[in-house]
Design an enzyme around this catalytic site. Structure first.
Site, PDB file in Angstrom:
ATOM      1  N   SER A 193     -13.992  -7.869   7.556  1.00 57.51           N
ATOM      2  CA  SER A 193     -14.914  -7.021   6.802  1.00 57.51           C
ATOM      3  C   SER A 193     -16.051  -6.580   7.717  1.00 57.51           C
ATOM      4  O   SER A 193     -15.806  -5.933   8.733  1.00 57.51           O
ATOM      5  CB  SER A 193     -15.421  -7.762   5.562  1.00 57.51           C
ATOM      6  OG  SER A 193     -16.079  -6.886   4.680  1.00 57.51           O
ATOM      7  N   ASP A 261       7.155   0.253  -6.528  1.00 60.12           N
ATOM      8  CA  ASP A 261       7.495  -1.079  -6.036  1.00 60.12           C
ATOM      9  C   ASP A 261       8.885  -1.129  -5.417  1.00 60.12           C
ATOM     10  O   ASP A 261       9.094  -1.661  -4.324  1.00 60.12           O
ATOM     11  CB  ASP A 261       7.375  -2.093  -7.181  1.00 60.12           C
ATOM     12  CG  ASP A 261       7.662  -3.526  -6.738  1.00 60.12           C
ATOM     13  OD1 ASP A 261       7.801  -3.758  -5.526  1.00 60.12           O
ATOM     14  OD2 ASP A 261       7.735  -4.400  -7.615  1.00 60.12           O
ATOM     15  N   ASP A 264      11.027   0.207  -1.511  1.00 62.63           N
ATOM     16  CA  ASP A 264      11.322  -0.467  -0.245  1.00 62.63           C
ATOM     17  C   ASP A 264      12.573  -1.336  -0.335  1.00 62.63           C
ATOM     18  O   ASP A 264      12.893  -2.065   0.609  1.00 62.63           O
ATOM     19  CB  ASP A 264      10.130  -1.317   0.190  1.00 62.63           C
ATOM     20  CG  ASP A 264       9.751  -2.386  -0.838  1.00 62.63           C
ATOM     21  OD1 ASP A 264      10.364  -2.431  -1.908  1.00 62.63           O
ATOM     22  OD2 ASP A 264       8.829  -3.174  -0.554  1.00 62.63           O
ATOM     23  N   ASP A 268       9.157  -6.779  -6.027  1.00 63.66           N
ATOM     24  CA  ASP A 268       8.443  -8.042  -5.817  1.00 63.66           C
ATOM     25  C   ASP A 268       6.954  -7.949  -6.124  1.00 63.66           C
ATOM     26  O   ASP A 268       6.174  -8.773  -5.666  1.00 63.66           O
ATOM     27  CB  ASP A 268       8.633  -8.502  -4.375  1.00 63.66           C
ATOM     28  CG  ASP A 268       8.180  -7.442  -3.359  1.00 63.66           C
ATOM     29  OD1 ASP A 268       7.736  -6.362  -3.776  1.00 63.66           O
ATOM     30  OD2 ASP A 268       8.266  -7.710  -2.141  1.00 63.66           O
ATOM     31  N   VAL A 270       4.915  -5.892  -4.933  1.00 67.80           N
ATOM     32  CA  VAL A 270       4.207  -5.487  -3.724  1.00 67.80           C
ATOM     33  C   VAL A 270       4.695  -4.108  -3.294  1.00 67.80           C
ATOM     34  O   VAL A 270       5.898  -3.889  -3.164  1.00 67.80           O
ATOM     35  CB  VAL A 270       4.428  -6.494  -2.574  1.00 67.80           C
ATOM     36  CG1 VAL A 270       3.821  -5.974  -1.274  1.00 67.80           C
ATOM     37  CG2 VAL A 270       3.830  -7.853  -2.922  1.00 67.80           C
ATOM     38  N   ASP A 412      -6.294  -3.644  -0.203  1.00 69.15           N
ATOM     39  CA  ASP A 412      -7.730  -3.877  -0.078  1.00 69.15           C
ATOM     40  C   ASP A 412      -8.492  -2.935  -1.016  1.00 69.15           C
ATOM     41  O   ASP A 412      -8.354  -1.718  -0.931  1.00 69.15           O
ATOM     42  CB  ASP A 412      -8.164  -3.636   1.370  1.00 69.15           C
ATOM     43  CG  ASP A 412      -9.550  -4.181   1.683  1.00 69.15           C
ATOM     44  OD1 ASP A 412     -10.381  -4.245   0.768  1.00 69.15           O
ATOM     45  OD2 ASP A 412      -9.789  -4.538   2.850  1.00 69.15           O
ATOM     46  N   HIS A 450      -8.758  -7.891   0.070  1.00 70.37           N
ATOM     47  CA  HIS A 450      -9.779  -7.851   1.117  1.00 70.37           C
ATOM     48  C   HIS A 450      -9.846  -9.161   1.902  1.00 70.37           C
ATOM     49  O   HIS A 450     -10.356 -10.170   1.409  1.00 70.37           O
ATOM     50  CB  HIS A 450     -11.132  -7.527   0.512  1.00 70.37           C
ATOM     51  CG  HIS A 450     -12.193  -7.260   1.523  1.00 70.37           C
ATOM     52  ND1 HIS A 450     -12.026  -6.341   2.543  1.00 70.37           N
ATOM     53  CD2 HIS A 450     -13.430  -7.796   1.710  1.00 70.37           C
ATOM     54  CE1 HIS A 450     -13.104  -6.310   3.294  1.00 70.37           C
ATOM     55  NE2 HIS A 450     -13.969  -7.194   2.817  1.00 70.37           N
TER      56      HIS A 450
END
Length: 541
Positions: A193, A261, A264, A268, A270, A412, A450
């Site tokens: 950060s 999702d 890819d 999952d 992600v 993030d 983050h």
């Protein structure tokens, strides 16, 4: 000349080869190793040593927070001091040095937010791995979200922006040299950060300070990032009807995952590369009575602005927007973007603190009066020189053999991930692909929020600790091997654990690939095992 005198002169010469002359004001007697308590008498330029004490194993007690991280520490020498490079400077710092079994290396510790305190936990982690380590409050004592110290204190802004970490580094090396009789043979810095911004500032402005630098989620384009925060505040708070309650984040994330999702090859929770996600928030428009499962027309418009990011009147991007995926969770949008209620988000806190205390120097500043181009320009004019770490010319850092690894979570909600990609690509353009490849690596972390947290694997050694590891699973160790062995890092295996304890069971592992590569599922085997993924070019994914 006697052998003893020859040896003494060689040792003295070696000490000076490690440190800039400006950092030293030693007497000749400091060339030999000193006791910890004797360091209280050490003379360093613009520096007052306020404490020098031997700490017994497990005896350090922090003034705040848990004592657990310090209970297993070995004996060490703790030196505290204050550096005053300007008449308005008051840079407090500490150096911790193992009493025995020093690994010969130095670790600088970065600060988050507005800094304002010594990072004792970071010092403990480095000490447990055998490092001598240093941390600074960057010149003021305050909470990490409190920027009031900056109002009317331009020299303190310089200290926070870049000078304090450099001063800490020089003085720490002098103290280490005096304690052990020689300086560190390798020096490293890590932070996330604001600490990532500090890391890049070191590589750009002070290339001789560190051999290896780890920069996480860097707030390097500080003025533009805070301008983006103010833009988001206007998008969501000027008209109360545009505010998106945190209770609606679950629906937003679910809609983004439904759209992107599986693209890819793995479902999952992600999104591996959100820049390739074509999620349209309009699908959430309420068809009837408003509920937490849908958005009003004004909320849809606000969400689109947050994803898009601000552009000036010519259509040029001021700072990239935030990305779909990872909106929920303790480190998601509920903390950073929406807050638990209006005016409670960290973007609101940081944005208003910076414009009030660093740019306008007026407690009367009101975000509702924010003008993107006027205020953005003023932010650049007043702060960019001292706080922005955007210089792409790393030739001096490369010339001294420096190595830089950057990482950033795709989910993030604090700092725009694409901004970090933009900086990395600017370095590649400046140095050329071949030379850039010898000095810099970037790892984009799918599903990480983050610095840590989020739905994706987020444990990969980004924070220096005494836990045993290897270059394949620990990005800090991989950086050391690159610096000391010349072996550039390839993929790093990240883990997702069941809890925050580093010893908690592993749920999932995934490879982190050097950008622009991404991890792609091979098509067979468990999708929770990194062995079943391969790094492939992002453009072909």
């Amino acid at each position: 000349m006697s052998n003893r005198e020859t040896s003494r002169r060689k040792l003295w010469s070696r000490a000076f080869s490690v440190l800039p002359l400006a950092a030293l004001a030693f007497t000749a007697s400091t060339a030999a190793a000193q006791t910890c308590e004797k360091l209280a008498e050490l003379k360093l330029a613009n520096t007052t040593i306020t404490a020098a004490q031997s700490v017994a194993p497990g005896a350090f007690t922090p003034t705040t927070g848990s004592a657990a991280p310090f209970k297993e520490l070995p004996a060490f020498c703790r030196v505290a001091g204050v550096i005053k490079p300007s008449t308005d400077s008051d840079i407090k710092f500490e150096v911790w040095m193992p009493s025995s079994a020093w690994n010969g290396k130095f670790q600088g510790i970065g600060n988050g937010g507005f800094a304002g305190s010594i990072i004792h936990v970071g010092l403990a982690g480095a000490l447990a791995r055998g490092y001598a380590a240093a941390s600074t409050d960057t010149g003021h004592s305050a909470g990490g979200t409190d920027g009031s110290w900056a109002m009317g204190h331009p020299e303190k802004i310089v200290d926070y922006g870049h000078r304090a970490v450099h001063e800490m580094t020089e003085k720490a090396k002098g103290i280490i040299s005096a304690f052990y009789g020689n300086g560190p043979k390798r020096s490293y810095f890590s932070g996330c950060s604001n600490g990532g911004r500090q890391a890049l500032m070191e590589a750009q402005r002070y290339p001789n300070d560190y051999d290896g630098i780890l920069a996480g989620a860097p707030a390097n384009y500080f003025t533009r990032i805070l301008t983006g925060f103010a833009w988001n505040l206007q998008a969501t708070l000027v008209d109360p009807a545009s505010y998106i309650p945190a209770t609606k984040l679950k629906a937003i994330e679910a809609a983004a995952l439904a759209a992107c999702d599986a693209r890819d090859g793995v479902t999952d929770s992600v999104i591996d590369d959100p820049t390739k996600c074509s999620f349209d928030p309009s699908v959430l428009l309420c068809k009837g009575v408003e509920s937490d499962a849908c958005l009003t027309e004004k909320q849809v418009a606000a969400l689109k602005k947050i994803y898009a990011g601000p552009r000036d009147s010519k259509g040029e991007q001021i700072i990239p927007g935030f990305l779909p995926g990872g909106e929920t969770g303790s480190g998601g949008w509920g903390l950073w973007v929406t807050g638990a209620a209006p005016r409670q988000s960290l973007q609101f806190i940081f944005g208003t603190q910076v414009f009030t205390n660093m740019i306008y120097n007026s407690p009367a500043w009101d975000f509702k009066t924010f003008n993107l181009e006027k205020d953005g320009k003023l932010a650049d004019e007043k702060l960019a020189l001292n706080v922005n770490a955007t210089d792409s010319n790393l030739k001096a850092f490369k010339a001294r053999g420096g190595k830089l690894i950057i990482y950033h979570g795709w989910s993030d909600a604090a700092l725009p991930p694409v901004n970090t990609i933009n900086y990395f690509e600017s370095v590649v353009r400046k140095l050329g692909p071949r030379d850039a490849g010898s000095v810099i690596r970037l790892y984009m972390v799918p599903g990480m929020q983050h610095c840590a947290g989020g739905p994706g694997p987020d444990a990969f050694g980004a924070f220096v600790s005494g836990a045993p590891s290897d270059p394949q699973h620990n990005i800090s160790v991989a950086l050391e091997r690159w610096v000391e062995g010349g072996i550039a890092p390839d993929q790093i295996i990240a883990a997702k654990r069941t809890g925050t304890d580093p010893k908690s069971p592993i749920m999932r592992t995934r490879p982190l690939c050097p950008y622009p590569q991404v991890a792609r599922y091979k098509g067979s085997g468990s999708t929770d095992d990194a062995a079943n993924f391969v790094c492939t070019n992002r453009l072909n994914h």
